[in-house]
Motif scaffolding. Structure first.
Motif, short mmCIF file in Angstrom:
data_model
loop_
_atom_site.label_atom_id
_atom_site.label_comp_id
_atom_site.label_asym_id
_atom_site.label_seq_id
_atom_site.Cartn_x
_atom_site.Cartn_y
_atom_site.Cartn_z
N PRO A 154 -13.29 22.19 56.32
CA PRO A 154 -13.54 21.77 57.91
C PRO A 154 -13.70 22.98 58.46
O PRO A 154 -13.90 23.50 59.83
CB PRO A 154 -12.46 21.74 58.11
N TYR B 201 -16.23 22.60 61.54
CA TYR B 201 -15.38 21.78 62.56
C TYR B 201 -14.68 22.54 63.54
O TYR B 201 -13.97 22.69 64.43
CB TYR B 201 -14.54 20.66 61.83
N GLY C 77 -10.82 18.18 50.54
CA GLY C 77 -11.64 18.97 51.68
C GLY C 77 -13.37 17.71 51.45
O GLY C 77 -14.16 18.18 52.72
N GLY D 73 -12.83 15.90 54.76
CA GLY D 73 -13.73 16.91 54.73
C GLY D 73 -14.36 16.19 56.04
O GLY D 73 -15.58 16.54 56.26
N LYS D 74 -14.07 15.69 56.67
CA LYS D 74 -14.87 14.99 57.83
C LYS D 74 -14.33 15.60 59.26
O LYS D 74 -12.72 15.88 59.75
CB LYS D 74 -14.77 13.63 57.96
N GLU D 75 -14.78 15.21 60.28
CA GLU D 75 -14.46 15.96 61.71
C GLU D 75 -13.79 15.33 61.99
O GLU D 75 -12.93 15.77 63.08
CB GLU D 75 -15.64 15.85 62.66
N THR E 71 -10.74 13.61 60.93
CA THR E 71 -9.58 13.11 59.92
C THR E 71 -9.14 15.24 59.61
O THR E 71 -8.44 15.18 58.87
CB THR E 71 -9.51 12.42 58.74
N TRP E 72 -9.75 16.19 60.26
CA TRP E 72 -9.42 17.23 59.36
C TRP E 72 -8.28 17.96 60.07
O TRP E 72 -7.53 18.78 58.77
CB TRP E 72 -10.35 18.98 59.43
N LEU F 289 -5.93 17.60 56.77
CA LEU F 289 -5.74 17.93 55.64
C LEU F 289 -4.29 19.48 55.91
O LEU F 289 -4.08 19.42 54.87
CB LEU F 289 -7.07 19.19 55.66
#
Length: 527
Positions: free
Chosen positions: A52, A55, A191, A197-199, A201-202, A205
């Motif tokens: 990420p 992001y 990730g 590993g998206k904008e 949902t980071w 992580l």
């Protein structure tokens, strides 16, 4: 002759049965639970920030613009990101320095339990940073996770070393390295864009960090404390015997208790040793030097540099950019498999060959990698040779140098010296980690692909040092390991009244003293 062969076969069968008996169910559970909530999180936090990155930088920029009315300066953004990454190592150093104080009061098990509080609080801070619009929460969370890692990488190897029989001490100790690799792999996998590993949902992580901590928090209380800690520092012989019985899965633990009591006779007038006292002690001078060299090579061997070049090498090989994260995931898988292989063979091959072989292979393939990177534009197949070199370097590191340094630190020192020894090892580990993060960009900028020659030289120097200095510690008691170092340590003989100094005149293990009891050594001031 037939009798001799029969006796030899019986002895081998007895050794095999003994090793099978050593692997009790609770011993395995303790190692898995301890590592999942400790070294797994360390490995996870090494890799989780990679996916990420863009992001998180966008989040920093948006937060800055919302507060100040203008976008963040690129240099300031670079500084904030560098702090976010490197503050993990600073937290690790702080955690390492806290170990002796916390461990003395709480013991091994309860220190690991309290450490989960750091992990859970860090997970909450980092997971909520986006919603709160405060990038400082992410930075503080990384620092707290560093503290968690510093404590975990000191206390967990100590705990595993003290609960395991010497016949499987290396294999059980390698669980620390295996779970570091599994943590790295988990961070890479989660990730991926298809997972977290998206904008949008980071932050999750970082929230995942709370899961292993909670598992350890609810599981570890049902497992015993380290029997050596109970016997040496709490003077609880009954509790130590019960802990041995629980971990080893057998009623007769007299042999194990006798070994601990023999060690305590050597240390009967010794308090917990401070770091300064350990550094000044001539009886463990070469043990300390070896731990420092081992930990420095562990961090300075160049594995972090490999991750820096991985994506560009994959691109040069013609791999589509969208496929690179999945190929990078394979490197994490190789790490894990190599660490498991090391755990399976360490009690057969020993620590010394795995360390020398691992660093030696790394030096060789760093040299080859330098050549292939220099010539990669001259032929279409050369980038694939670079990929092979990267995979071999990763496997070589995880098959020996990746886990054995933590095992050796526990094996080299007596109970009273062990906390101070892990503080020294942890301090070297985290300072070297910080130095690599700080200096590598400048080394890479100055030397380009030739920077790997620096790491090849470090790996080669480490292999040569271990060849000449490191004794084999497989299946040996602390007394036997001390005797192996005694000749080198006694170049300038220490005072014979120092009970911590190994006695080179002793050629056999002393017989148990029937008059020596738990009450006797408690009165003599053993802590």
């Amino acid at each position: 002759m037939e009798c001799s062969e029969k006796d030899s076969a019986d002895s081998k069968d007895s050794d095999l049965a003994r090793k099978k008996l050593d692997w009790s169910c609770l011993l395995i559970v303790a190692s898995l639970v301890g590592a999942f909530g400790s070294s797994f999180l360390y490995g996870y936090n090494l890799s989780v920030v990679n996916a990420p990155t863009q992001y998180i930088k966008s989040f920093y920029n948006e937060s800055w613009e919302r507060r100040h009315g203008h976008p963040i300066d690129p240099d300031t953004l670079t500084l904030l990101w560098s702090v976010t990454v490197s503050i993990f190592a600073i937290g690790g150093l702080v955690g390492t320095l806290m170990v002796k104080l916390i461990g003395k009061v709480l013991g091994r098990k309860y220190t690991l339990l309290v450490n989960n509080g750091f992990a859970i609080s860090a997970a909450l801070l980092m997971a909520c940073s986006l919603q709160a619009g405060a990038f400082e929460m992410l930075i503080v969370g990384r620092f707290i996770m560093g503290v968690d890692g510093g404590i975990a990488l000191s206390v967990l190897p100590m705990y595993l070393n003290e609960i395991s029989p010497k016949e499987i001490r290396g294999s059980l100790g390698q669980v620390t390295a295996i779970f570091i690799c599994i943590g790295v792999f988990a961070g890479q996998m989660l990730g991926l864009p298809e997972l977290l590993g998206k904008e949008s949902t980071w932050p999750y992580l970082f929230g995942v960090i709370a899961v292993p901590a909670l598992v350890q928090l609810v599981s570890l209380p049902f497992l015993p404390e380290s029997p050596r800690y109970l016997l040496f520092e709490k003077h609880d012989q009954a509790g130590a015997e019960k802990a041995f019985q629980t971990f080893l899965g057998k009623e007769d633990v007299s042999r194990e208790v006798e070994e601990v009591l023999m060690e305590s006779r050597v240390q009967r007038n010794i308090q917990l040793v401070s770091v300064l006292e350990l550094l000044r002690s001539p009886s463990v001078r070469w043990q300390v030097i070896t731990v420092v060299v081992t930990m420095a090579c562990y961090q300075l061997c160049g594995l972090n540099a490999i991750w820096f070049y991985t994506n560009s090498i994959f691109e040069k090989a013609g791999i589509p950019p969208e496929k690179i994260p999945y190929l990078t995931l394979s490197t994490g898988g190789i790490e894990t498999l190599a660490a498991i292989f090391s755990g399976l063979v360490i009690e057969r091959l020993g620590r010394r060959p795995l360390l020398m072989g691992g660093f030696g292979l790394m030096a060789l393939f760093f040299g080859i990698l330098t050549i292939t990177l220099t010539l990669q534009d001259h032929a279409p197949g050369i980038p694939y040779l670079s990929i092979i070199c990267i995979l071999v370097i990763i496997a070589s590191f995880c098959s020996g140098p990746g886990g054995i340094p933590f095992i050796l630190t526990g094996e080299f020192f007596q109970q009273s010296q062990r906390p101070a020894a892990f503080i020294i090892a942890g301090t070297v580990n985290w300072l070297s980690n910080f130095a690599v993060g700080l200096l590598f960009p400048f080394i890479q900028k100055s030397l380009d692909t030739y920077c790997f020659l620096v790491f090849a030289a470090i790996c080669l120097a480490g292999a040569v040092y271990f060849y000449f200095v490191l004794p084999e510690t497989k299946n040996k008691t602390h007394e036997e390991i001390s005797q192996a170092f005694a000749k080198r340590n006694k170049t300038h003989p220490p005072d014979n009244t120092d009970p911590a100094a190994p006695d080179t005149k002793v050629t056999r293990r002393p017989e148990p003293d029937p008059t020596f009891t738990q009450d006797n050594y408690a009165k003599n001031g053993v802590v």
